[in-house]
Design a protein around this motif. Structure first.
Motif, PDB file in Angstrom:
ATOM      1  N   PRO A   9       0.838  -1.198   0.000  1.00 35.50           N
ATOM      2  CA  PRO A   9       0.000   0.000   0.000  1.00 35.50           C
ATOM      3  C   PRO A   9       0.873   1.248   0.000  1.00 35.50           C
ATOM      4  CG  PRO A   9       0.021  -1.007   2.168  1.00 35.50           C
ATOM      5  CD  PRO A   9       0.739  -1.951   1.251  1.00 35.50           C
ATOM      6  N   VAL A  10       0.305   2.349  -0.471  1.00 39.60           N
ATOM      7  CA  VAL A  10       1.029   3.617  -0.599  1.00 39.60           C
ATOM      8  C   VAL A  10       0.638   4.542   0.546  1.00 39.60           C
ATOM      9  CG1 VAL A  10       1.326   5.693  -2.014  1.00 39.60           C
ATOM     10  CG2 VAL A  10       1.208   3.428  -3.104  1.00 39.60           C
ATOM     11  N   VAL A  31      11.210   3.759   8.196  1.00 37.08           N
ATOM     12  CA  VAL A  31      10.182   3.011   8.918  1.00 37.08           C
ATOM     13  C   VAL A  31       9.218   2.326   7.946  1.00 37.08           C
ATOM     14  CG1 VAL A  31       8.182   3.229  10.451  1.00 37.08           C
ATOM     15  CG2 VAL A  31      10.317   4.418  11.000  1.00 37.08           C
ATOM     16  N   GLY A  32       8.752   3.069   6.949  1.00 38.39           N
ATOM     17  CA  GLY A  32       7.803   2.499   5.996  1.00 38.39           C
ATOM     18  C   GLY A  32       8.356   1.302   5.258  1.00 38.39           C
ATOM     19  N   GLN A  33       9.601   1.408   4.797  1.00 34.34           N
ATOM     20  CA  GLN A  33      10.223   0.279   4.105  1.00 34.34           C
ATOM     21  C   GLN A  33      10.402  -0.906   5.046  1.00 34.34           C
ATOM     22  OE1 GLN A  33      13.804   2.041   2.488  1.00 34.34           O
ATOM     23  NE2 GLN A  33      12.832   2.429   0.503  1.00 34.34           N
ATOM     24  N   ASP A  34      10.689  -0.623   6.302  1.00 38.40           N
ATOM     25  CA  ASP A  34      10.873  -1.682   7.285  1.00 38.40           C
ATOM     26  C   ASP A  34       9.588  -2.473   7.500  1.00 38.40           C
ATOM     27  OD1 ASP A  34      12.631  -3.027   9.009  1.00 38.40           O
ATOM     28  OD2 ASP A  34      12.029  -1.838  10.748  1.00 38.40           O
ATOM     29  N   LEU A  35       8.444  -1.802   7.333  1.00 39.84           N
ATOM     30  CA  LEU A  35       7.151  -2.428   7.615  1.00 39.84           C
ATOM     31  C   LEU A  35       6.412  -2.863   6.359  1.00 39.84           C
ATOM     32  CD1 LEU A  35       5.976  -0.120  10.533  1.00 39.84           C
ATOM     33  CD2 LEU A  35       6.890  -2.439  10.675  1.00 39.84           C
ATOM     34  N   GLY A  36       7.002  -2.645   5.191  1.00 40.97           N
ATOM     35  CA  GLY A  36       6.421  -3.193   3.977  1.00 40.97           C
ATOM     36  C   GLY A  36       5.414  -2.326   3.262  1.00 40.97           C
ATOM     37  N   VAL A  37       5.480  -0.997   3.442  1.00 45.23           N
ATOM     38  CA  VAL A  37       4.633  -0.100   2.666  1.00 45.23           C
ATOM     39  C   VAL A  37       5.513   0.736   1.740  1.00 45.23           C
ATOM     40  CG1 VAL A  37       2.935   0.039   4.525  1.00 45.23           C
ATOM     41  CG2 VAL A  37       4.685   1.812   4.329  1.00 45.23           C
ATOM     42  N   LEU A 269      -2.050   1.061   9.590  1.00 47.96           N
ATOM     43  CA  LEU A 269      -3.393   1.369   9.099  1.00 47.96           C
ATOM     44  C   LEU A 269      -3.496   1.061   7.609  1.00 47.96           C
ATOM     45  CD1 LEU A 269      -3.999   4.770  10.938  1.00 47.96           C
ATOM     46  CD2 LEU A 269      -5.223   2.617  11.373  1.00 47.96           C
ATOM     47  N   ALA A 270      -2.470   1.433   6.849  1.00 50.78           N
ATOM     48  CA  ALA A 270      -2.480   1.180   5.407  1.00 50.78           C
ATOM     49  C   ALA A 270      -2.463  -0.309   5.095  1.00 50.78           C
ATOM     50  CB  ALA A 270      -1.284   1.866   4.752  1.00 50.78           C
ATOM     51  N   LEU A 271      -1.866  -1.097   5.980  1.00 50.76           N
ATOM     52  CA  LEU A 271      -1.806  -2.546   5.783  1.00 50.76           C
ATOM     53  C   LEU A 271      -3.097  -3.243   6.194  1.00 50.76           C
ATOM     54  CD1 LEU A 271       1.831  -3.096   7.023  1.00 50.76           C
ATOM     55  CD2 LEU A 271       1.006  -3.614   4.719  1.00 50.76           C
ATOM     56  N   GLY A 307      12.309  -4.411  11.931  1.00 50.83           N
ATOM     57  CA  GLY A 307      11.443  -5.355  11.251  1.00 50.83           C
ATOM     58  C   GLY A 307      10.069  -5.452  11.891  1.00 50.83           C
ATOM     59  N   TRP A 308       9.303  -6.423  11.420  1.00 53.12           N
ATOM     60  CA  TRP A 308       7.935  -6.581  11.911  1.00 53.12           C
ATOM     61  C   TRP A 308       7.941  -6.907  13.401  1.00 53.12           C
ATOM     62  CZ3 TRP A 308       3.582  -5.441   9.363  1.00 53.12           C
ATOM     63  CH2 TRP A 308       2.380  -5.783   9.977  1.00 53.12           C
ATOM     64  N   PRO A 309       7.028  -6.315  14.188  1.00 49.49           N
ATOM     65  CA  PRO A 309       6.995  -6.598  15.628  1.00 49.49           C
ATOM     66  C   PRO A 309       6.790  -8.090  15.912  1.00 49.49           C
ATOM     67  CG  PRO A 309       5.651  -4.675  15.109  1.00 49.49           C
ATOM     68  CD  PRO A 309       6.043  -5.287  13.795  1.00 49.49           C
TER      69      PRO A 309
END
Length: 548
Positions: A9-10, A31-37, A269-271, A307-309
């Motif tokens: 998601p963007v 942060v965004g790249q770390d969480l996959g957005v 939220l975007a995820l 990375g992911w929590p």
């Protein structure tokens, strides 16, 4: 709403560029790249700063600002917009225009506003004294433009106090009011702000919820509590404020914490995570990132990526001011051997329990939906007796008083039951406890009572119960299993049948609860045998790998 797309998601991050990459847009991207957005950026200002101080802030021209918005919105669909540094009233006004446009064109897009006023080094980052009469110097003049357009506001305690002070019409100093009174005062002055959800972060000051609530919340210099104020969220009948509490980190490197918090919240939220899960994940992420933060310059360093929590020790404690249950001490229940769970049928009669125990099942749950059933006590007594006869683990769903009275092996409770059941009494009776959860927030809340196992659901659409939440799916299930591995045994539940059994088993859960896949089968005994064979083979394989 769960994310159904296979691509990231963007999110759009609006803020200042930090050449030292401690904070600002550089931290947002990290942060965004770390969480996959996928993080897109709108630069509001170029700053000259480092770990020691902010040397200068150079606002971009409005035309440059607008063209950045145009280029993104012409090509992508934003899931969340995160607003950070706005260095002057002109760009605040321009941002309000673009937010109104987004609200019209992309009504599902949510807006997260982090009202950045002062950097971690103490430098004021915005100025509304351009000399243009249209640029008011009153702080609320630009807040009035933005706040009605946003869904989330994430000030720290100092920023929140500045906002409240700017609208104050009372004689006593704002800093003498407790947090709830400050928020009530703000809404009394501007009731239109009720539509936003406010997260007041406690990292910059001691948390003061209500004077009498300090013993409940454990607020102290050793804890950081972020408080959610929202009229849109109810949890099992409870209303805000909800607290997300964690021990303060001793590392000392915390540059960029505020923008990282807002960007992490935007990412979750975007995820597709709901409000409470997104906040729980955000708090966990920031806790872990702070524990790994580092010094890269001569002064305070930035947060690390983590990375992911997936570390349960970083989940926050969940607090609720107006709920006495939140003030109780922690409860501990007897532990269970994870491998003892295995196939875990959930049935509604002792006849089914006997049939399944004869087929080799060792863990089963009696779930009688009708509390007015004429045979309720008889059924519970019989189920418990069958468990003793077959030396099996029989759990009683909901009826904890009768489970204690009749000497059950264990009881299974839902989240709402945790608020009403006498958990001390259940624990003192020596019963095991299983707890239902439907996401990270409920996992964090269940952790306070230290159950014997945690049920994770519902994984797929279910035929047996109307669920307020959406199906979790195996991707989320695996994240939950990883988070709880080695700490609490886990049971997957909800809509699991022969077609998805292998995929659920591969997530690493310790038990699989099944209902209609067994009870509506033409040959339940054969189904049980097949499922148990797969579980035993998986356990043997995992044991072999661990020894290797």
């Amino acid at each position: 709403m769960l994310s159904t797309t296979s691509f990231p998601p963007v999110i759009v991050c609006v803020g200042g560029s930090d050449p030292s990459a401690h904070a600002g847009l550089q931290a947002d991207i990290r942060v965004g790249q770390d969480l996959g957005v996928h993080v897109t950026t709108v630069v509001s200002a170029l700053t000259a700063q480092n770990s020691q101080s902010v040397l200068a802030v150079y606002p971009v021209e409005k035309e440059q600002f607008d063209r950045q918005w145009e280029s993104i919105l012409a090509d992508m669909t934003p899931g969340v917009v995160k607003i950070g540094l706005l260095p002057n009233a002109e760009l605040a006004s321009a941002t309000a225009f673009w937010l109104r446009t987004i609200k019209t064109d992309y009504p599902a897009c949510r807006i997260v506003f982090d009202p950045v006023g002062v950097s971690s080094t103490g430098h004021r980052l915005h100025s509304f004294t351009s000399g243009d009469p249209a640029d008011s110097t009153e702080p609320m003049s630009w807040l009035k433009m933005l706040l009605p357009l946003v869904d989330w506001v994430t000030p720290n305690t100092h920023e929140f106090e500045q906002i409240v002070q700017s609208v104050s019409t009372i004689d006593q100093p704002i800093n003498r009011l407790d947090l709830v009174s400050k928020f009530d005062h703000l809404l009394a002055q501007y009731p239109e702000l009720r539509q936003s959800q406010w997260v007041i972060k406690g990292g910059h000051a001691h948390n003061e919820a209500k004077e009498q609530s300090n013993n409940q919340t454990g607020s102290s210099s050793r804890h950081c509590v972020d408080w959610l104020f929202s009229e849109m969220v109810k949890v099992d009948g409870l209303v805000s404020p909800f607290g997300f509490s964690s021990k303060r980190q001793e590392n000392g490197h915390s540059r960029g914490t505020g923008c990282s918090f807002a960007t992490a919240l935007s990412s979750f939220l975007a995820l597709g995570y709901d409000e409470m899960d997104s906040l729980t994940l955000t708090k966990s992420y920031i806790n872990h990132a702070l524990s790994l933060s580092y010094q890269v310059g001569k002064n305070t360093g930035p947060l690390a990526t983590c990375g992911w929590p997936s570390k349960i020790q970083y989940l926050p404690d969940i607090l609720q001011i107006n709920n006495n249950q939140g003030a109780s001490n922690e409860v501990f229940f007897p532990e269970m051997e994870p491998r003892s769970l295995g196939l875990y049928p959930v049935v509604d009669t002792p006849e089914w329990i006997e049939r399944l125990l004869k087929a080799g099942v060792t863990t089963v749950q009696l779930r009688v939906k009708d509390p007015n059933s004429a045979t309720l006590e008889q059924d519970i007594r019989k189920a418990i007796a069958l468990g003793e006869h077959y030396q099996a683990q029989v759990f009683i769903n909901d009826y904890w008083q009768k489970a204690i009275e009749f000497g059950a092996y264990g009881v299974h409770l839902g989240q709402e039951d945790l608020l009403t059941a006498d958990l001390d009494k259940v624990a003192n009776a020596g019963l095991r406890l299983g707890v239902s959860t439907h996401g990270y927030f409920e996992i964090a809340r269940a952790g306070k009572v230290h159950p014997s196992y945690i049920a994770l659901g519902h994984i797929f659409p279910t035929q047996t119960k109307d669920m307020p939440s959406q199906p979790q799916g195996t991707t989320r299930l695996q994240k939950y299993a990883n988070l709880l591995s080695g700490v609490y045994p886990t049971v997957a539940i909800g809509g699991i049948n022969s077609e998805v059994f292998d995929a659920v088993l591969d997530t690493g859960v310790d038990g699989i609860a099944m209902v209609t896949a067994i009870t509506r089968s033409a040959n339940p005994e054969q189904i049980v045998t097949d499922f148990m064979r797969k579980i035993n083979a998986s356990n043997a394989s995992n044991q072999f790998r661990s020894k290797g």
